[in-house]
Design a protein around this motif. Structure first.
Motif, mmCIF file in Angstrom:
data_model
loop_
_atom_site.group_PDB
_atom_site.id
_atom_site.type_symbol
_atom_site.label_atom_id
_atom_site.label_comp_id
_atom_site.label_asym_id
_atom_site.label_seq_id
_atom_site.Cartn_x
_atom_site.Cartn_y
_atom_site.Cartn_z
ATOM 1 N N LEU A 11 0.828 -1.204 0.000
ATOM 2 C CA LEU A 11 0.000 0.000 0.000
ATOM 3 C C LEU A 11 0.866 1.259 0.000
ATOM 4 C CD1 LEU A 11 -2.789 1.335 0.216
ATOM 5 C CD2 LEU A 11 -2.612 1.115 2.705
ATOM 6 N N PHE A 12 1.898 1.268 0.833
ATOM 7 C CA PHE A 12 2.774 2.439 0.891
ATOM 8 C C PHE A 12 3.570 2.606 -0.398
ATOM 9 C CE2 PHE A 12 2.143 2.081 5.513
ATOM 10 C CZ PHE A 12 1.889 3.415 5.810
ATOM 11 N N LEU A 18 -0.176 7.567 -7.208
ATOM 12 C CA LEU A 18 -1.260 8.547 -7.212
ATOM 13 C C LEU A 18 -0.782 9.932 -7.630
ATOM 14 C CD1 LEU A 18 -3.027 7.517 -3.873
ATOM 15 C CD2 LEU A 18 -3.639 6.859 -6.210
ATOM 16 N N LEU A 19 0.523 10.140 -7.682
ATOM 17 C CA LEU A 19 1.065 11.440 -8.071
ATOM 18 C C LEU A 19 1.089 11.644 -9.574
ATOM 19 C CD1 LEU A 19 4.063 11.620 -5.560
ATOM 20 C CD2 LEU A 19 1.761 12.582 -5.291
ATOM 21 N N PHE A 20 0.855 10.586 -10.339
ATOM 22 C CA PHE A 20 0.827 10.724 -11.787
ATOM 23 C C PHE A 20 -0.423 11.501 -12.218
ATOM 24 C CE2 PHE A 20 3.783 7.194 -11.482
ATOM 25 C CZ PHE A 20 4.709 7.505 -12.470
ATOM 26 N N PRO A 21 -0.368 12.214 -13.324
ATOM 27 C CA PRO A 21 -1.569 12.941 -13.802
ATOM 28 C C PRO A 21 -2.656 11.966 -14.216
ATOM 29 C CG PRO A 21 0.191 13.003 -15.433
ATOM 30 C CD PRO A 21 0.804 12.424 -14.201
ATOM 31 N N ARG A 22 -3.884 12.515 -14.271
ATOM 32 C CA ARG A 22 -5.018 11.674 -14.626
ATOM 33 C C ARG A 22 -4.918 11.195 -16.070
ATOM 34 N NH1 ARG A 22 -9.931 11.011 -12.238
ATOM 35 N NH2 ARG A 22 -9.380 12.659 -10.752
#
Length: 421
Positions: A11-12, A18-22
């Motif tokens: 998970l970590f 999640l920091l990548f763009p959509r």
């Protein structure tokens, strides 16, 4: 508990995703010439035999792959059985042996990979035209030092256990070489001193006699009394006395046995761990260099296919068979096995004197084969370099064109070094 811990760690490690763009930048903005060559499933399936034949005709890729397979064979066998070697040779518990293995191998591999990356970057900075031939030469030099370190491990073994009825006779301290492996243990463990004891071999309870010889159990040592008392520190001590099989002379006088095996006086653990760390570190240093040779020895559109075939060969020829034949080699040095119903069971004692020569000798032999593959890789790169670099025999016939010809040749040589070897 282990699955829960791995899930939390996963998970970590997934949080940075999640920091990548959509939405990623569109591929349509990339020039046609810069687009990666894609192979559809149907096309790659039809061209699979042709691409495979072309790949195996590339000697640079082939021999660097064989080198990687050899190195992975050593790594797999070494990692799987090094903890067992610690237990057998240095009389460590299973938990302590695994802790020491992880404390040495994991830091050595991580620091080695990082150091190898920094070293390759430094080499490219000092020599921008560094080609595959230079990288292969670097790998050859780098592989010599672990081979020399493995030779040192051959002489850091421990002496063989003095086990009554197996490696030495009951009646004296001299080793009986004929009774090491060839004879049946059920017969050699019996002697005239314990013939009336009806000793069972179902449980291995070694005791150390006063004569510094290990016996299979108190019964096999001919002990008839159990002495239980409390020492000065308040611990309960169990000793066996009136042992008829304990050898006595003017040096050894006493008929007492103590629980556990006799100390084999093996204190080479610290230098052994230092050498193992050195081997793992240098081996990991070459991973990035071998990957560079693998990728740059094939065309860009075949790199993913080359890596896939290389990983497939590594699993078939190294990761799967290496634990099998290393385990067979390790098991060949067994001196005593537990009795079973139809055949003998697990090994109880190993020949710690011959084990390092057999185990690490196999690693050394595979390492030498790996160096040979690197040498062939280097010669293949040199051959491809000689084919690609043009030589103009008329360069010196026209003095006015000397500078132009030299410049053209240097440019072609630089281009070849950067793209081929």
């Amino acid at each position: 508990m282990g699955f829960l811990l791995c899930g939390v760690l996963a998970l970590f490690t997934g949080l940075p995703l999640l920091l990548f763009p959509r939405h990623l930048p569109s591929v349509e903005k990339v020039d046609v010439e810069d687009r990666p060559v894609m192979m559809t499933f149907v096309t790659s399936l039809k061209e699979l035999p042709i691409q495979t034949r072309k790949l195996f005709s590339n000697f640079t890729w082939l021999f660097i792959s064989l080198c990687i397979i050899s190195e992975q064979s050593i790594t797999t066998g070494f990692v799987v059985f090094i903890a067992k070697y610690f237990q057998v040779s240095f009389d460590l518990s299973a938990s302590m042996a695994n802790i020491i293995t992880g404390s040495v191998i994991i830091p050595g591999a991580c620091t080695g990979i990082l150091a190898g990356s920094l070293l390759m970057r430094l080499m490219r900075k000092r020599n921008p035209t560094l080609g595959l031939a230079g990288i292969a030469k670097f790998l050859i030099i780098l592989s010599i030092f672990p081979a020399l370190a493995v030779i040192l491990l051959l002489f850091l073994g421990c002496k063989k256990i003095d086990l009554a009825g197996i490696t030495s006779d009951y009646s004296s301290g001299a080793e009986n070489a004929l009774n090491v492996i060839e004879v049946k243990y059920q017969k050699t463990l019996r002697s005239s001193c314990n013939a009336n004891c009806a000793c069972s071999q179902s449980t291995y309870m070694p005791v150390c006699g006063f004569d510094q010889k290990t016996y299979y159990s108190p019964c096999h040592a001919g002990c008839t009394q159990l002495d239980i008392y409390e020492d000065l520190s308040g611990l309960i001590v169990r000793n066996y006395s009136s042992c008829q099989c304990i050898y006595q002379d003017f040096v050894h006088s006493g008929d007492t046995a103590f629980p556990g095996k006799c100390d084999n006086s093996c204190y080479n653990l610290v230098p052994f761990l230092v050498i193992v760390f050195f081997i793992v570190f240098l081996t990991a240093c070459g991973q990035n260099a071998s990957l560079i040779i693998t990728l740059r020895s094939v065309a860009p559109e075949r790199r993913s296919f080359a890596l896939g075939i290389q990983n497939f060969l590594s699993r078939i020829l190294a990761l799967i068979p290496a634990p099998i034949y290393f385990g067979r080699i390790f098991d060949s040095q067994c001196l005593l096995r537990s009795p079973g119903c139809e055949r003998d069971g697990a090994c109880l004692e190993y020949d710690t004197r011959r084990l390092p020569f057999v185990l690490f000798g196999t690693c050394l032999a595979i390492k030498l084969v790996s160096i040979v593959f690197l040498a062939v890789t280097y010669m293949s790169c040199r051959r491809d370099l000689d084919k690609k670099v043009p030589v103009d025999d008329n360069a010196s016939s026209s003095p006015g064109d000397t500078t132009s010809n030299v410049s053209t040749q240097d440019s072609a040589s630089t281009m070849t070094v950067n793209t081929v070897c």
